[in-house]
Design a protein around this motif. Structure first.
Motif, PDB file in Angstrom:
ATOM      1  N   VAL A  39      42.905  41.458  41.963  1.00  0.00           N
ATOM      2  CA  VAL A  39      44.140  41.399  41.175  1.00  0.00           C
ATOM      3  C   VAL A  39      45.354  41.316  42.106  1.00  0.00           C
ATOM      4  N   GLY A  89      46.111  49.880  34.114  1.00  0.00           N
ATOM      5  CA  GLY A  89      45.694  48.494  34.331  1.00  0.00           C
ATOM      6  C   GLY A  89      45.687  47.658  33.068  1.00  0.00           C
ATOM      7  N   GLN A  90      45.524  48.326  31.912  1.00  0.00           N
ATOM      8  CA  GLN A  90      45.442  47.591  30.653  1.00  0.00           C
ATOM      9  C   GLN A  90      46.706  46.784  30.387  1.00  0.00           C
ATOM     10  N   ARG A  96      48.357  45.027  32.324  1.00  0.00           N
ATOM     11  CA  ARG A  96      48.437  43.784  33.099  1.00  0.00           C
ATOM     12  C   ARG A  96      47.798  42.608  32.357  1.00  0.00           C
ATOM     13  N   VAL A  97      46.947  42.918  31.360  1.00  0.00           N
ATOM     14  CA  VAL A  97      46.242  41.874  30.610  1.00  0.00           C
ATOM     15  C   VAL A  97      46.761  41.867  29.180  1.00  0.00           C
ATOM     16  N   ILE A 124      37.304  41.108  36.827  1.00  0.00           N
ATOM     17  CA  ILE A 124      38.703  41.508  36.993  1.00  0.00           C
ATOM     18  C   ILE A 124      39.207  42.253  35.768  1.00  0.00           C
ATOM     19  N   GLU A 125      38.892  41.750  34.606  1.00  0.00           N
ATOM     20  CA  GLU A 125      39.359  42.374  33.365  1.00  0.00           C
ATOM     21  C   GLU A 125      38.755  43.758  33.189  1.00  0.00           C
ATOM     22  N   LEU A 152      41.775  47.341  43.472  1.00  0.00           N
ATOM     23  CA  LEU A 152      41.947  46.098  42.685  1.00  0.00           C
ATOM     24  C   LEU A 152      42.340  44.927  43.583  1.00  0.00           C
ATOM     25  N   LEU A 208      47.253  37.060  32.424  1.00  0.00           N
ATOM     26  CA  LEU A 208      47.279  38.054  33.493  1.00  0.00           C
ATOM     27  C   LEU A 208      48.670  38.032  34.105  1.00  0.00           C
ATOM     28  N   THR A 247      41.027  51.103  34.897  1.00  0.00           N
ATOM     29  CA  THR A 247      41.998  51.654  35.851  1.00  0.00           C
ATOM     30  C   THR A 247      43.223  52.146  35.087  1.00  0.00           C
ATOM     31  N   GLU A 255      37.769  45.775  35.592  1.00  0.00           N
ATOM     32  CA  GLU A 255      38.434  46.665  36.559  1.00  0.00           C
ATOM     33  C   GLU A 255      39.792  47.127  36.041  1.00  0.00           C
ATOM     34  N   LEU A 256      40.509  46.216  35.419  1.00  0.00           N
ATOM     35  CA  LEU A 256      41.831  46.578  34.900  1.00  0.00           C
ATOM     36  C   LEU A 256      41.725  47.552  33.733  1.00  0.00           C
TER      37      LEU A 256
END
Length: 437
Positions: free
Chosen positions: A307, A347-348, A350-351, A337-338, A304, A361, A344, A340-341
């Motif tokens: 990010v 990662g969810q 983070r948004v 970017i979204e 990432l 973010l 991962t 990828e999050l």
């Protein structure tokens, strides 16, 4: 047998009689004597006024006879008029009687219609199905007299603009309209001049430190620069017909709104990437209007990377005294970017999306701007760094006095806006390549 409404037929008969009778009487013809000599014709008309329904063929025959006889008398009357040159008292009396009879006749027809005695018989429409069922060819096929049936369908109509009314939908289907977000994150002030001038802090050397008693205190340094920024104009125009502007208010208003959108769409791009070369605005990514983040690829690890880069720049901005209030990205870059999050593990988190529908973010609002070039970003305190100075909001003007508009019945619509972007604290925003070397 077909039935028809008596009002239209009898009205036609009365009008015809009145017209020809006026001509004949004016020529000296004894209309009263004519009526007395042809009681069967006028008795038939009187009977029509008393009966609710009449036969079309009978009415047509009687009207033909009346027209033939009155035409002959009209020709004779023209000859007598040339000789006599006068209108008798009998003629005036006959015309008054005819007018009275006509009014009474119309009243009787109205009463009959109100009572429902005068009713039309609907005309049956021969559909394709009924024509096929009644055809001799089909009957012969069904009885075994023929191996196939061929039916010619007559009076077949196909739909067209002339025979079928289109289903017109209300309103106008709008074209593409991108969300314009950049300006909402910037300070905005009015100006009444064609240029703005402001003092900008160029550098600050902070030498504040602990000092012993009786020892000279350290000196810090601040330098300033006087900046002059011209007001830029963003404009465009289009021509429409004068008839359109006058006859279709909704469409004309729609054109005006699209012209306004076009100006603001260009302003969005200029605020971000304008290069400052007249007449362009000096935008956020113009040299000297932001601070390069200075982070290399080697410092981003292997997972990432985009990010991680954004988070590191957030930290650097905070450490410099400018807590970030937004992340500026191209919509395509933000989508990557979204995604990828989302794929991962962990990662969810983070948004997020706040109650106002703003995507965040690491808790910081994300500005998806069409003005940002791909693989470029900026993070920082945009509210501290920049101010938009508005000389004029979007104005829309219409004029017929443009080129040959007057002779061609055209109207020129012009939309324009005047503004400038002042970069007052370039250190408050950091950015650059999203995939650094």
């Amino acid at each position: 047998m077909n039935r028809i409404r008596t009002r239209s037929i009898l009205g036609l008969a009365v009008c015809a009689l009145a017209f020809v009778s006026i001509t004949a009487q004016a020529a000296g013809v004894d209309v009263v004597g004519f009526v007395a000599a042809h009681p069967n014709l006028f008795a038939t008309l009187g009977l029509m006024g008393m009966v609710g329904e009449i036969d079309l063929k009978t009415v047509t025959q009687q009207l033909d006879k009346i027209e033939t006889n009155l035409k002959a008398m009209s020709d004779k009357a023209e000859g007598e008029m040339k000789t006599l040159g006068k209108v008798s008292e009998d003629t005036k009396t006959a015309l008054d009687r005819l007018g009275t009879s006509q009014r009474e006749f119309a009243d009787r027809l109205t009463q009959l219609e109100q009572k429902g005695l005068v009713t039309p018989e609907p005309k049956l429409v021969e559909t394709w199905g009924s024509q096929v069922v009644k055809s001799d060819s089909l009957k012969a096929f069904q009885n075994g007299g023929a191996q196939k049936a061929r039916i010619e369908v007559k009076n077949t109509l196909v739909g067209s603009d002339a025979t079928v009314a289109p289903d017109r939908r209300v309103g106008i289907v709008a074209g593409a309209a991108q969300m314009l977000t950049m300006e909402s994150f910037l300070n905005s002030l009015p100006t009444s001049s064609n240029a703005i001038e402001f003092t900008k802090e160029s550098s600050f050397t902070n030498n504040a430190g602990e000092t012993a008693e009786g020892v000279a205190k350290p000196e810090s340094a601040i330098t300033f620069a006087l900046v002059n920024m011209p007001i830029s104009t963003v404009a465009h125009w289009i021509k429409i017909s004068r008839q359109l502007a006058a006859d279709n208010a909704a469409l004309a208003a729609y054109v005006n709104n699209r012209m306004r959108y076009g100006v603001n769409r260009k302003v969005e791009t200029q605020l971000v990437t304008g290069d400052g070369v007249a007449p362009n605005i000096s935008g956020i990514f113009d040299a000297g209007n932001f601070t390069a983040h200075g982070i290399a690829d080697a410092a981003l690890g292997t997972v990432l990377k985009k990010v991680v880069l954004i988070r590191k720049v957030m930290a650097a901005s905070w450490a410099a005294g400018y807590p970030a209030d937004a992340v500026l990205l191209n919509p395509i870059d933000w989508a990557e970017i979204e995604i990828e999050l989302l794929v991962t593990p962990g990662g969810q988190s983070r948004v997020s999306v706040d109650e106002a529908g703003v995507t965040r973010l690491f808790g910081i609002p994300v500005i998806q701007s069409v003005g940002v070039a791909a693989d470029t970003f900026a993070v920082g305190a945009f509210g501290q760094a920049y101010t938009v100075y508005n000389r004029e909001g979007v104005t829309v003007e219409l004029s017929e006095s443009d080129a040959d508009n007057f002779t061609k019945n055209l109207v020129t619509i012009r939309a324009e806006r005047r503004l400038a972007l002042a970069t007052e604290v370039p250190a408050a925003v950091r950015g650059g390549d999203l995939t650094p070397a």
